[in-house]
Write an enzyme that holds these catalytic residues in place. Sequence first.
Site, mmCIF file in Angstrom:
data_model
loop_
_atom_site.group_PDB
_atom_site.id
_atom_site.type_symbol
_atom_site.label_atom_id
_atom_site.label_comp_id
_atom_site.label_asym_id
_atom_site.label_seq_id
_atom_site.Cartn_x
_atom_site.Cartn_y
_atom_site.Cartn_z
ATOM 1 N N GLU A 1 -18.412 -5.973 -2.649
ATOM 2 C CA GLU A 1 -16.930 -7.244 -2.268
ATOM 3 C C GLU A 1 -16.750 -7.700 -2.861
ATOM 4 O O GLU A 1 -15.991 -8.603 -3.610
ATOM 5 C CB GLU A 1 -16.788 -6.861 -0.753
ATOM 6 N N THR B 1 -1.248 0.780 -11.189
ATOM 7 C CA THR B 1 -2.355 0.503 -10.159
ATOM 8 C C THR B 1 -3.384 1.557 -9.424
ATOM 9 O O THR B 1 -4.539 1.433 -9.078
ATOM 10 C CB THR B 1 -2.209 -0.875 -9.567
ATOM 11 N N GLU C 1 0.742 -1.167 0.138
ATOM 12 C CA GLU C 1 -0.396 0.233 0.174
ATOM 13 C C GLU C 1 1.288 1.021 0.045
ATOM 14 O O GLU C 1 0.947 1.853 -0.357
ATOM 15 C CB GLU C 1 -0.794 -0.057 1.011
ATOM 16 N N GLU D 1 -12.245 0.336 -9.172
ATOM 17 C CA GLU D 1 -12.014 -0.635 -10.459
ATOM 18 C C GLU D 1 -13.057 -0.503 -11.645
ATOM 19 O O GLU D 1 -12.298 -0.185 -12.522
ATOM 20 C CB GLU D 1 -11.654 -1.887 -9.965
ATOM 21 N N ASP E 1 -4.602 -9.711 -8.422
ATOM 22 C CA ASP E 1 -5.092 -8.298 -9.734
ATOM 23 C C ASP E 1 -4.029 -8.136 -9.926
ATOM 24 O O ASP E 1 -3.134 -7.719 -11.400
ATOM 25 C CB ASP E 1 -5.669 -7.771 -9.155
HETATM 26 C C1 DMJ Z 1 -6.531 0.532 -5.161
HETATM 27 O O1 DMJ Z 1 -5.701 0.890 -4.230
HETATM 28 C C2 DMJ Z 1 -5.740 -0.116 -6.264
HETATM 29 O O2 DMJ Z 1 -6.147 -0.198 -7.411
HETATM 30 C C3 DMJ Z 1 -5.078 -1.659 -5.637
HETATM 31 O O3 DMJ Z 1 -4.415 -1.846 -6.705
HETATM 32 C C4 DMJ Z 1 -6.331 -2.340 -5.836
HETATM 33 N N1 DMJ Z 1 -7.486 -1.684 -5.755
HETATM 34 C C5 DMJ Z 1 -7.607 0.104 -4.568
HETATM 35 C C6 DMJ Z 1 -8.584 -0.084 -4.787
HETATM 36 O O4 DMJ Z 1 -9.617 -1.255 -5.101
#
Ligand code: DMJ
Length: 928
Positions: free
Chosen positions: A388, A492, A147, A406, A294
């Site tokens: 979710e 991401t 994170e 997303e 993912d």
């Molecule tokens: C984000 O912090 C990023 O996209 C991460 O890769 C996974 N998803 C969260 C938001 O849902």
Amino acid sequence: MSEAGGGRGCGSSVPQRAPWSLVAATAAFCLVSATSVWTAGAAPMSREERQKLGNQVLEMFDHAYGNYMEHAYPADELMPLTCRGRVRGQEPSRGDVDDALGKFSLTLIDSLDTLVVLNKTKEFEDAVRKVLRDVNLDNDVVVSVFETNIRVLGGLLGGHSLAIMLKEKGEYMQWYNDELLQMAKQLGYKLLPAFNTTSGLPYPRINLKFGIRKPEARTGTETDTCTACAGTLILEFAALSRFTGATIFEEYARKALDFLWEKRQRSSNLVGVTINIHTGDWVRKDSGVGAGIDSYYEYLLKAYVLLGDDSFLERFNTHYDAIMRYISQPPLLLDVHIHKPMLNARTWMDALLAFFPGLQVLKGDIRPAIETHEMLYQVIKKHNFLPEAFTTDFRVHWAQHPLRPEFAESTYFLYKATGDPYYLEVGKTLIENLNKYARVPCGFAAMKDVRTGSHEDRMDSFFLAEMFKYLYLLFADKEDIIFDIEDYIFTTEAHLLPLWLSTTNQSISKKNTTSEYTELDDSNFDWTCPNTQILFPNDPLYAQSIREPLKNVVDKSCPRGIIRVEESFRSGAKPPLRARDFMATNPEHLEILKKMGAASSIDAEDGLRFMQEMIELSSQQQKEQQLPPRAVQIVSHPFFGRVVLTAGPAQFGLDLSKHKETRGFVASSKPYNGCSELTNPEAVMGKIALIQRGQCMFAEKARNIQNAGAIGGIVIDDNEGSSSDTAPLFQMAGDGKDTDDIKIPMLFLFSKEGNIILDAIQEYEEVEVLLSDKAKDRAAILKGKMIPSYIINSNPEMENEEQPSSENDSQSAEQITSSSQEVDLVDQESPEESSLNSQPESLSPADMDNAASVSPSEQISNPMENHETTSLDGECTDLDNQLQEQSETEEDSNPNVSWGKKVQPIDSILADWNEDIEAFEMMEKDEL
Ligand code: DMJ
């Protein structure tokens, strides 16, 4: 329609890029050019309307960001219900979710480049100054490496990328001297000790001040990490290396990726969800494209785009082939086992996989992207947000929705690829739903439960980093953005990194090919610009024709309709025994069961599926035997129905799912615990009484307030600090006697949610609430009342949280409902939902315990009682009807008892598959 890219052909020159980078960059580039060739499908949206929607996104961002800055900054995140900052350690721990919070003003950093995309350059300049002045990266806090990388390192690098772009333009940021980059480098060095493992995979957590493994660090004993956690570093780390010339970051991220690649399951080419960072063994062997994996896939493809290293594309293509072979079951994406990839590992999907259609667009594989996106959109249309997790028959599996971006991301990329205005309409719906259901006076609140519409006191930083970017870009024309978005790649977390990094500081040796790489039959897309003639073979209705069959997939789905099973039926094969149909008294079933695991691999797979379903079924049914959560909605000024609290139901009193909601002003009872005759009956008469938990049974409290004339009751937890964010909801049990005399509805609130009402009484004296099974539409709530128009219209341009200043600013809800398209939630819930909403746990009748001691129900669920409602419109197939009938006739038997007697043969079968069972059990504990 956007003119961006119009007239430019694939392969036209892209300045300052090496040839291999050009190949990658033009892929994205050609997606843009597609917007000008699309001509049919949904009706085009006028420039005026797109601008209006873009402005709405800007206003929403101001509401979220402004409230964060005003009420939460310098805290990491805004708590939009209580309108204050979330400070780690000061709020009850939410477990892993809190590992994103490092006392480094997370939301501010995550919002930096969004400010520039949204053309708020002045605000960007202010924000950067604040980051440089206030943010400390040396806190004694244990944070998630993943994170911190995607949100903070990525946020600083995205900010730096756009700061230097602005500086070069000559107007803003003239004072800027790479200060954000210096902070990023400092943070990069702080993360490096996490990579001190023999595998090169990073530890999942690190102490920002003390690093890892030292006693003060309080971390470093973990053995496992998720694949995405170890495989989502390369973009930020490589950018840091290339911006600064310090190659170590890119080297470490590459090493971690190399290790994951080596560890892929060699026959399926899939990776598991979690891996041991020391041994490299897969800890969880299930594999999908959602939670836990993912962005590993995302970063392989994007690393190729940013760095031009062929090996990343080769790896991505190898995995992609496996994904499309095993996981993709259009329109579904279902987890499978890495060792037995024909075997589904779950019967549900998680919301994180909604990014995948966007990635497929980048890959150039549009058809499955359209299919999956449409399926997800149908789920959203049913629940307003993507829960979710949801099952293959589109029921809610986990009901939260933390405002994840997303789906908006995929919508944006699909629009860029197709130019189909349908995706603009999708974006418009997302905006409407956010304003209608998630917007609260102090920001936007996550949904605690999409079924009840209740809120959670949470606004994650990714909401600002990603959601507003994608929504704004969806409606923006090229001239609405002050730089060329095509010169950047999205991380991401939607942070922007410039593509020119591909040719800067390339001291890391690139592998040209990996030895194990085998050429895939993917020739249409490898090395070439995605070709719109191939994607849409002169058929402007192509995308529409893909979507059309999926339009009703959610509403018309039959609970048993798992695609593979139906397919095998169609081909005449005997259907495998499914757990939900199993009868231990049926000799044929027992025979089939015995065969499972012994004979052919097909039988073995059936056996594994059977066991998996049994485990899932049992936990699902434990949940379903409980009453669903309820909602307390504050309807008086200044809330106007916008704050919805999650409440526990009671096993006695008025059942809110069967009766109209109860509405009234609240009044505290005296004594507050409600355990004896009230001394203030005049105060609670005709009102909803507030009572504190404890000292006597819930039913006794209910009788006392009912005798005083209350029309309902809210029991507030006496355990200070308890919250539905951190404690499981439960249902209030009766007192073991007949409770038919209790006629009023009773709901339970944890202390944090209860305090929101108590604080409102302090501030506004008169507080009116609605007790119901599901949050009600604001138009219905405010019918006939004079209210500010923004409350109803979801057009919050004039919102200022104050009373309407004049009659002119107000209109009656009646007027509004007659002229607007608003959906009335009162009638929206389907029978399916009302029969299965069920999360809270039972509490023993003696109401003397506090929340922490609530134990889950110990009822043994009966697998045969799972009579899910079939499709709403009776369009189930014969197969489904047959199975349904079969299931119904079996109800008379007592399968629980029989199941217990026959457990031994199954045990012996299980012994053969120990490894898989462990994985199943892991899945049961799975968390996003
Ligand atoms: C984000 O912090 C990023 O996209 C991460 O890769 C996974 N998803 C969260 C938001 O849902």
